[in-house]
Design a protein around this motif. Structure first.
Motif, PDB file in Angstrom:
ATOM      1  N   ALA A 190       0.826  -1.205   0.000  1.00 60.41           N
ATOM      2  CA  ALA A 190       0.000   0.000   0.000  1.00 60.41           C
ATOM      3  C   ALA A 190       0.865   1.262   0.000  1.00 60.41           C
ATOM      4  CB  ALA A 190      -0.941  -0.011   1.203  1.00 60.41           C
ATOM      5  N   ALA A 191       1.937   1.262   0.806  1.00 56.37           N
ATOM      6  CA  ALA A 191       2.822   2.427   0.867  1.00 56.37           C
ATOM      7  C   ALA A 191       3.541   2.643  -0.466  1.00 56.37           C
ATOM      8  CB  ALA A 191       3.825   2.258   1.999  1.00 56.37           C
ATOM      9  N   VAL A 192       4.023   1.557  -1.067  1.00 59.77           N
ATOM     10  CA  VAL A 192       4.704   1.663  -2.363  1.00 59.77           C
ATOM     11  C   VAL A 192       3.752   2.202  -3.420  1.00 59.77           C
ATOM     12  CG1 VAL A 192       5.685   0.304  -4.255  1.00 59.77           C
ATOM     13  CG2 VAL A 192       6.454  -0.089  -1.906  1.00 59.77           C
ATOM     14  N   THR A 193       2.511   1.716  -3.425  1.00 58.47           N
ATOM     15  CA  THR A 193       1.534   2.162  -4.421  1.00 58.47           C
ATOM     16  C   THR A 193       1.222   3.643  -4.260  1.00 58.47           C
ATOM     17  OG1 THR A 193       0.556  -0.048  -4.488  1.00 58.47           O
ATOM     18  CG2 THR A 193      -0.775   1.760  -5.345  1.00 58.47           C
ATOM     19  N   ARG A 194       0.972   4.078  -3.032  1.00 64.14           N
ATOM     20  CA  ARG A 194       0.680   5.496  -2.806  1.00 64.14           C
ATOM     21  C   ARG A 194       1.848   6.374  -3.222  1.00 64.14           C
ATOM     22  NH1 ARG A 194      -1.543   3.471   2.050  1.00 64.14           N
ATOM     23  NH2 ARG A 194       0.373   4.076   3.146  1.00 64.14           N
ATOM     24  N   THR A 195       3.056   5.950  -2.855  1.00 64.94           N
ATOM     25  CA  THR A 195       4.239   6.745  -3.187  1.00 64.94           C
ATOM     26  C   THR A 195       4.458   6.804  -4.688  1.00 64.94           C
ATOM     27  OG1 THR A 195       5.279   6.143  -1.090  1.00 64.94           O
ATOM     28  CG2 THR A 195       6.723   6.952  -2.832  1.00 64.94           C
ATOM     29  N   ALA A 196       4.333   5.659  -5.365  1.00 71.51           N
ATOM     30  CA  ALA A 196       4.563   5.616  -6.805  1.00 71.51           C
ATOM     31  C   ALA A 196       3.559   6.491  -7.549  1.00 71.51           C
ATOM     32  CB  ALA A 196       4.474   4.173  -7.298  1.00 71.51           C
ATOM     33  N   ILE A 197       2.297   6.423  -7.157  1.00 74.53           N
ATOM     34  CA  ILE A 197       1.278   7.228  -7.838  1.00 74.53           C
ATOM     35  C   ILE A 197       1.529   8.716  -7.614  1.00 74.53           C
ATOM     36  CG2 ILE A 197      -1.174   7.822  -7.810  1.00 74.53           C
ATOM     37  CD1 ILE A 197      -1.770   4.881  -7.347  1.00 74.53           C
ATOM     38  N   ALA A 198       1.873   9.090  -6.382  1.00 72.14           N
ATOM     39  CA  ALA A 198       2.135  10.501  -6.102  1.00 72.14           C
ATOM     40  C   ALA A 198       3.345  11.009  -6.885  1.00 72.14           C
ATOM     41  CB  ALA A 198       2.351  10.696  -4.601  1.00 72.14           C
ATOM     42  N   ARG A 199       4.419  10.212  -6.936  1.00 74.77           N
ATOM     43  CA  ARG A 199       5.606  10.638  -7.670  1.00 74.77           C
ATOM     44  C   ARG A 199       5.337  10.709  -9.168  1.00 74.77           C
ATOM     45  NH1 ARG A 199      10.417   7.096  -4.681  1.00 74.77           N
ATOM     46  NH2 ARG A 199      10.416   8.273  -2.717  1.00 74.77           N
ATOM     47  N   ALA A 200       4.623   9.727  -9.711  1.00 79.20           N
ATOM     48  CA  ALA A 200       4.323   9.741 -11.144  1.00 79.20           C
ATOM     49  C   ALA A 200       3.453  10.939 -11.505  1.00 79.20           C
ATOM     50  CB  ALA A 200       3.636   8.435 -11.539  1.00 79.20           C
ATOM     51  N   GLN A 201       2.449  11.215 -10.684  1.00 77.53           N
ATOM     52  CA  GLN A 201       1.588  12.369 -10.953  1.00 77.53           C
ATOM     53  C   GLN A 201       2.377  13.672 -10.899  1.00 77.53           C
ATOM     54  OE1 GLN A 201      -1.414  11.732  -7.969  1.00 77.53           O
ATOM     55  NE2 GLN A 201      -2.846  10.822  -9.430  1.00 77.53           N
ATOM     56  N   GLY A 202       3.250  13.812  -9.905  1.00 72.50           N
ATOM     57  CA  GLY A 202       4.052  15.025  -9.810  1.00 72.50           C
ATOM     58  C   GLY A 202       4.989  15.184 -10.984  1.00 72.50           C
ATOM     59  N   TYR A 203       5.638  14.096 -11.390  1.00 71.51           N
ATOM     60  CA  TYR A 203       6.578  14.183 -12.508  1.00 71.51           C
ATOM     61  C   TYR A 203       5.851  14.497 -13.809  1.00 71.51           C
ATOM     62  CZ  TYR A 203      10.222  13.155 -15.839  1.00 71.51           C
ATOM     63  OH  TYR A 203      11.128  13.264 -16.874  1.00 71.51           O
ATOM     64  N   LEU A 204       4.739  13.805 -14.080  1.00 68.44           N
ATOM     65  CA  LEU A 204       4.009  14.030 -15.319  1.00 68.44           C
ATOM     66  C   LEU A 204       3.459  15.449 -15.388  1.00 68.44           C
ATOM     67  CD1 LEU A 204       2.114  10.624 -15.670  1.00 68.44           C
ATOM     68  CD2 LEU A 204       4.048  11.444 -17.043  1.00 68.44           C
ATOM     69  N   ALA A 205       2.974  15.984 -14.258  1.00 69.23           N
ATOM     70  CA  ALA A 205       2.484  17.361 -14.245  1.00 69.23           C
ATOM     71  C   ALA A 205       3.612  18.340 -14.559  1.00 69.23           C
ATOM     72  CB  ALA A 205       1.863  17.682 -12.887  1.00 69.23           C
ATOM     73  N   ALA A 206       4.786  18.118 -13.968  1.00 63.18           N
ATOM     74  CA  ALA A 206       5.921  19.000 -14.243  1.00 63.18           C
ATOM     75  C   ALA A 206       6.384  18.876 -15.689  1.00 63.18           C
ATOM     76  CB  ALA A 206       7.066  18.675 -13.288  1.00 63.18           C
ATOM     77  N   ALA A 207       6.388  17.639 -16.215  1.00 62.32           N
ATOM     78  CA  ALA A 207       6.809  17.440 -17.603  1.00 62.32           C
ATOM     79  C   ALA A 207       5.852  18.127 -18.576  1.00 62.32           C
ATOM     80  CB  ALA A 207       6.891  15.946 -17.909  1.00 62.32           C
ATOM     81  N   ILE A 208       4.550  18.020 -18.323  1.00 62.50           N
ATOM     82  CA  ILE A 208       3.571  18.678 -19.197  1.00 62.50           C
ATOM     83  C   ILE A 208       3.736  20.194 -19.130  1.00 62.50           C
ATOM     84  CG2 ILE A 208       1.108  19.107 -19.521  1.00 62.50           C
ATOM     85  CD1 ILE A 208       0.638  16.220 -18.614  1.00 62.50           C
ATOM     86  N   ALA A 209       3.953  20.722 -17.926  1.00 66.19           N
ATOM     87  CA  ALA A 209       4.157  22.163 -17.785  1.00 66.19           C
ATOM     88  C   ALA A 209       5.410  22.606 -18.532  1.00 66.19           C
ATOM     89  CB  ALA A 209       4.259  22.532 -16.310  1.00 66.19           C
ATOM     90  N   GLN A 210       6.494  21.838 -18.430  1.00 65.57           N
ATOM     91  CA  GLN A 210       7.719  22.194 -19.137  1.00 65.57           C
ATOM     92  C   GLN A 210       7.512  22.121 -20.647  1.00 65.57           C
ATOM     93  OE1 GLN A 210      11.571  20.636 -17.825  1.00 65.57           O
ATOM     94  NE2 GLN A 210      12.007  20.019 -19.937  1.00 65.57           N
ATOM     95  N   GLY A 211       6.855  21.060 -21.129  1.00 63.63           N
ATOM     96  CA  GLY A 211       6.612  20.946 -22.558  1.00 63.63           C
ATOM     97  C   GLY A 211       5.776  22.098 -23.083  1.00 63.63           C
TER      98      GLY A 211
END
Length: 345
Positions: A190-211
């Motif tokens: 459960a901890a790994v899943t929550r962490t992975a989803i939060a990190r992926a969402q943060g990275y993808l949001a930053a990548a879209i903003a940069q693009g």
């Protein structure tokens, strides 16, 4: 010394034949189901990126209204892109097809080192082939609308899947984790899943903003220099701007080449110099902070995966494949963390 022949037992032969049959069946299943699987992956990626937006809307709207608002906004943006942007792309691609080979010919006619390099690279021939390909691929806004109309059933299925995932993602994840009987392992998953989803969402949001920022900047520079197809260059820059560490520089290559032919070599050097400065800023200042806040994603894996996705499904497949690779990297990164929960905090 004579080698003794290798003899396989009946059981080994059966296992080998069974493995070959399983591989053949698995390949057939993948070939037959690759489109629905691709739809499911695309819906999962969209749901992952939309979830923070829907969560914000939940604070002021009921859940169904929040979902509907997010989806209507996406549909409006997509409709505007199809009808408006692609019409401009067609007009600007036609101008590019007319003027780019002439600019390349002027470069080849120069007596300096720039002209020599252009002649050695056969720049005019390569540019002519490139713009011909662009003209064939772009089409008109009417063509884009007709092509989009043919994909309505696919987008309808993906929309339904996205709504389903947005509405029940938490319950589905909790139900899947609950299947693990061991308490310690269940908490770890459960901890790994929550962490992975939060990190992926943060990275993808930053990548879209940069693009988006890179695309707007490239289009603005092309417009100020009166280069052909500033919208084409902006869209291309937005896509290339998603690439970590190298994206800003890659997005500036095409505008610099066009600036050398349509404006002046000094303008091309200025474009490249500005791109290098921004790339250094991104790589040395912004990227380390993003890596610490989310996860480290180098340029190699997203580019390779995007190329594979492009080969299978075109541009959409490339973008979704790269986003899916980021999600998998986020899970691998979270699994390697001793305490994922504290890392997320």
């Amino acid at each position: 010394m004579a080698h003794r022949p290798i003899r396989l037992s009946g059981g080994a032969v059966a296992v080998l034949v069974g493995a070959v049959l399983v591989a053949m069946v698995a390949r057939g299943v993948f070939v037959a189901a690759h489109r629905p699987l691709g739809w499911a992956v695309a819906a999962a990626v969209v749901a992952l990126m939309l979830e923070p937006v829907v969560a914000r809307l939940d604070d002021v709207l009921p859940r169904p209204a929040a979902l509907a608002t997010a989806l209507v906004a996406i549909a409006a943006v997509a409709g505007g892109l199809v009808y408006g942007v692609f019409g401009d792309l067609a007009e600007e691609a036609a101008r590019l097809e007319r003027e780019a080979p002439a600019a390349a010919a002027r470069l080849e006619g120069r007596d300096d080192s720039l002209g020599s390099a252009a002649r050695e690279a056969e720049l005019e021939r390569r540019v002519a082939g490139f713009v011909d390909t662009v003209g064939e691929r772009v089409g008109s806004s009417g063509d884009a609308v007709r092509a989009a109309a043919g994909t309505v059933p696919t987008y309808l299925v993906c929309t339904v899947l996205t709504v389903f995932l947005l509405a029940g993602r938490r319950r589905m994840v909790d139900a899947a984790v609950a299947q693990v009987r061991d308490d310690q392992r269940r908490r770890r998953i459960a901890a790994v899943t929550r962490t992975a989803i939060a990190r992926a969402q943060g990275y993808l949001a930053a990548a879209i903003a940069q693009g988006a920022a890179v695309g707007v900047l490239v289009g603005l520079v092309a417009w100020l220099l009166d280069l052909p197809a500033p919208v084409v260059l902006g869209v291309l820059g937005a896509i290339l701007g998603l690439v970590p560490v190298l994206g800003v520089f890659l997005a500036a290559v095409a505008p610099a080449l066009l600036a050398a032919g349509f404006a002046s070599p000094a303008a091309a050097v200025a474009v490249l110099a500005g791109a290098v400065a921004l790339q250094v800023l991104e790589a040395s200042y912004l990227r380390p902070r993003l890596d610490r806040a989310t996860l480290h994603v180098g340029p190699a894996i997203p580019v390779v995966v995007a190329l594979l996705g492009f080969e299978l499904y075109g541009l959409g497949g490339a973008l979704y494949a790269a986003a899916g690779a980021v999600v998998l990297l986020a899970f691998a990164d979270a699994a390697a963390t001793d305490d994922p929960a504290s890392a997320t905090e």
